[in-house]
Design a protein around this motif. Structure first.
Motif, mmCIF file in Angstrom:
data_model
loop_
_atom_site.group_PDB
_atom_site.id
_atom_site.type_symbol
_atom_site.label_atom_id
_atom_site.label_comp_id
_atom_site.label_asym_id
_atom_site.label_seq_id
_atom_site.Cartn_x
_atom_site.Cartn_y
_atom_site.Cartn_z
ATOM 1 N N GLU A 131 66.051 29.244 45.947
ATOM 2 C CA GLU A 131 65.745 29.486 44.534
ATOM 3 C C GLU A 131 66.085 28.273 43.678
ATOM 4 O O GLU A 131 65.300 27.881 42.802
ATOM 5 N N LEU A 132 67.239 27.651 43.929
ATOM 6 C CA LEU A 132 67.634 26.460 43.171
ATOM 7 C C LEU A 132 66.691 25.293 43.441
ATOM 8 O O LEU A 132 66.311 24.572 42.510
ATOM 9 N N LEU A 133 66.312 25.105 44.695
ATOM 10 C CA LEU A 133 65.374 24.034 45.042
ATOM 11 C C LEU A 133 64.041 24.232 44.333
ATOM 12 O O LEU A 133 63.467 23.276 43.799
ATOM 13 N N THR A 134 63.559 25.451 44.302
ATOM 14 C CA THR A 134 62.281 25.735 43.640
ATOM 15 C C THR A 134 62.346 25.351 42.171
ATOM 16 O O THR A 134 61.421 24.714 41.647
ATOM 17 N N GLN A 135 63.428 25.709 41.492
ATOM 18 C CA GLN A 135 63.568 25.365 40.073
ATOM 19 C C GLN A 135 63.698 23.859 39.874
ATOM 20 O O GLN A 135 63.113 23.299 38.944
ATOM 21 N N THR A 136 64.422 23.191 40.751
ATOM 22 C CA THR A 136 64.569 21.738 40.671
ATOM 23 C C THR A 136 63.209 21.055 40.822
ATOM 24 O O THR A 136 62.858 20.151 40.051
ATOM 25 N N LEU A 137 62.448 21.493 41.822
ATOM 26 C CA LEU A 137 61.124 20.903 42.046
ATOM 27 C C LEU A 137 60.176 21.221 40.897
ATOM 28 O O LEU A 137 59.416 20.351 40.453
ATOM 29 N N LYS A 138 60.224 22.444 40.418
ATOM 30 C CA LYS A 138 59.367 22.839 39.291
ATOM 31 C C LYS A 138 59.654 21.952 38.075
ATOM 32 O O LYS A 138 58.723 21.453 37.429
ATOM 33 N N ARG A 147 51.917 21.322 38.216
ATOM 34 C CA ARG A 147 52.380 22.713 38.116
ATOM 35 C C ARG A 147 52.666 23.288 39.509
ATOM 36 O O ARG A 147 51.881 23.107 40.427
ATOM 37 N N VAL A 148 53.787 23.981 39.640
ATOM 38 C CA VAL A 148 54.096 24.697 40.887
ATOM 39 C C VAL A 148 53.517 26.108 40.749
ATOM 40 O O VAL A 148 53.964 26.890 39.924
ATOM 41 N N ILE A 149 52.512 26.406 41.561
ATOM 42 C CA ILE A 149 51.823 27.699 41.511
ATOM 43 C C ILE A 149 52.613 28.773 42.241
ATOM 44 O O ILE A 149 52.672 29.918 41.804
ATOM 45 N N ASP A 150 53.216 28.407 43.385
ATOM 46 C CA ASP A 150 53.959 29.391 44.172
ATOM 47 C C ASP A 150 54.849 28.652 45.157
ATOM 48 O O ASP A 150 54.684 27.459 45.401
ATOM 49 N N SER A 161 56.237 35.602 48.712
ATOM 50 C CA SER A 161 55.750 34.785 47.608
ATOM 51 C C SER A 161 56.745 34.850 46.458
ATOM 52 O O SER A 161 57.065 35.934 45.957
ATOM 53 N N PHE A 162 57.234 33.681 46.040
ATOM 54 C CA PHE A 162 58.127 33.621 44.877
ATOM 55 C C PHE A 162 57.407 34.144 43.636
ATOM 56 O O PHE A 162 58.007 34.827 42.818
ATOM 57 N N ALA A 163 56.143 33.803 43.464
ATOM 58 C CA ALA A 163 55.380 34.233 42.287
ATOM 59 C C ALA A 163 55.278 35.758 42.245
ATOM 60 O O ALA A 163 55.494 36.378 41.197
ATOM 61 N N GLU A 164 54.979 36.367 43.384
ATOM 62 C CA GLU A 164 54.868 37.836 43.425
ATOM 63 C C GLU A 164 56.210 38.511 43.175
ATOM 64 O O GLU A 164 56.256 39.611 42.653
ATOM 65 N N ARG A 165 57.295 37.851 43.533
ATOM 66 C CA ARG A 165 58.639 38.391 43.334
ATOM 67 C C ARG A 165 59.180 38.098 41.937
ATOM 68 O O ARG A 165 60.272 38.536 41.578
ATOM 69 N N GLY A 166 58.440 37.317 41.141
ATOM 70 C CA GLY A 166 58.908 36.969 39.812
ATOM 71 C C GLY A 166 60.005 35.920 39.821
ATOM 72 O O GLY A 166 60.805 35.817 38.887
ATOM 73 N N LEU A 167 60.080 35.119 40.881
ATOM 74 C CA LEU A 167 61.132 34.108 41.025
ATOM 75 C C LEU A 167 60.680 32.721 40.581
ATOM 76 O O LEU A 167 61.424 31.757 40.696
ATOM 77 N N LEU A 168 59.465 32.614 40.099
ATOM 78 C CA LEU A 168 58.951 31.298 39.745
ATOM 79 C C LEU A 168 59.029 31.073 38.271
ATOM 80 O O LEU A 168 58.551 31.295 37.383
#
Length: 168
Positions: A131-138, A147-150, A161-168
Motif C-alpha cells: 500500500e505504501l509503495l503504491t502511494q509513493t509511486l502514484k 496516472r496510476v490506473i490500478d 485490484s487496488f482500484a476495486e478495493r478502494g486502495l488507490l
C-alpha cells in the motif's frame, strides 16, 4: 489400418528443426499462449478488456516462485503500449525503485500505468508495504503527469485490484 482403429493424439503439435512434428512440451504451450495474449493485450483497450489483462497476468506471473514487479504502460487513450517486468525479487519481496519506473514511463511516453506484482505465497491480500509503495509511486508519477490506473496483485489464479478495493 481401418479408420475405426485409428486414433489421433489430442496434444498440441510443434515442428522441430528437421521439419517433423512432435507433441509440444508444457512450457512451449505456455509460451505460445503468452504470445497470443500479449498480442491481444498490445494496443487493446486495457480498461475495457480487463479479462484479457487478467488472463495474461495469471499465465505470466501466477506460477512464479519469486516476486516480480511489472508495469503495463498505457497511452492517453489507455491502450497498451507495453508490458515490462521491472524488478525481480525473492520468494517474499522485491525492491522497487520509483526513479526507474519514472524513467521507463518517460522513455515510452506513457500517459498511465497499471502496476502489477505477484505473491508466490498464493495470498492476494496487499501488505502495508504494498500500500505504501503504491502511494509513493502514484505521487512520484503524478509529478510527470502519469496516472496510476490500478495496482494488481497476482497470487496463483487470484488477482486483487487496488482500484476495486478502494486502495488507490
Amino acid at each position: 489400418m481401418s479408420l475405426l482403429s485409428f486414433s489421433f493424439d489430442s496434444s498440441l503439435l510443434v515442428r522441430d528443426v528437421a521439419g517433423s512434428y512432435r507433441a509440444a512440451e508444457p512450457n512451449e504451450v505456455l509460451q505460445a499462449a503468452l504470445r497470443v495474449l500479449a498480442g491481444q493485450l498490445r494496443g487493446s483497450e486495457a480498461l475495457s478488456s480487463p479479462q484479457v489483462v487478467r488472463d495474461f497476468l495469471r499465465i505470466k506471473l501466477g506460477t512464479l516462485e519469486h516476486e516480480v514487479f511489472a508495469v503495463i504502460h498505457l497511452d492517453a487513450q489507455h491502450r497498451v503500449i507495453e508490458y515490462v517486468e521491472m524488478f525481480r525479487g525473492t520468494v517474499s519481496q522485491t525492491s522497487v525503485y520509483p526513479r526507474e519506473i519514472v524513467k521507463e514511463c518517460l522513455a515510452r511516453n506513457s500517459a498511465a500505468l497499471i502496476l502489477v506484482h505477484n505473491h508466490p505465497s498464493g495470498v492476494a491480500e496487499p501488505s502495508r508495504a504494498d500500500e505504501l509503495l503504491t502511494q509513493t509511486l502514484k505521487n512520484a508519477l503524478a509529478l510527470v503527469d502519469v496516472r496510476v490506473i490500478d495496482h494488481l496483485i497476482v497470487a496463483g489464479p487470484a488477482i486483487l485490484s487496488f482500484a476495486e478495493r478502494g486502495l488507490l
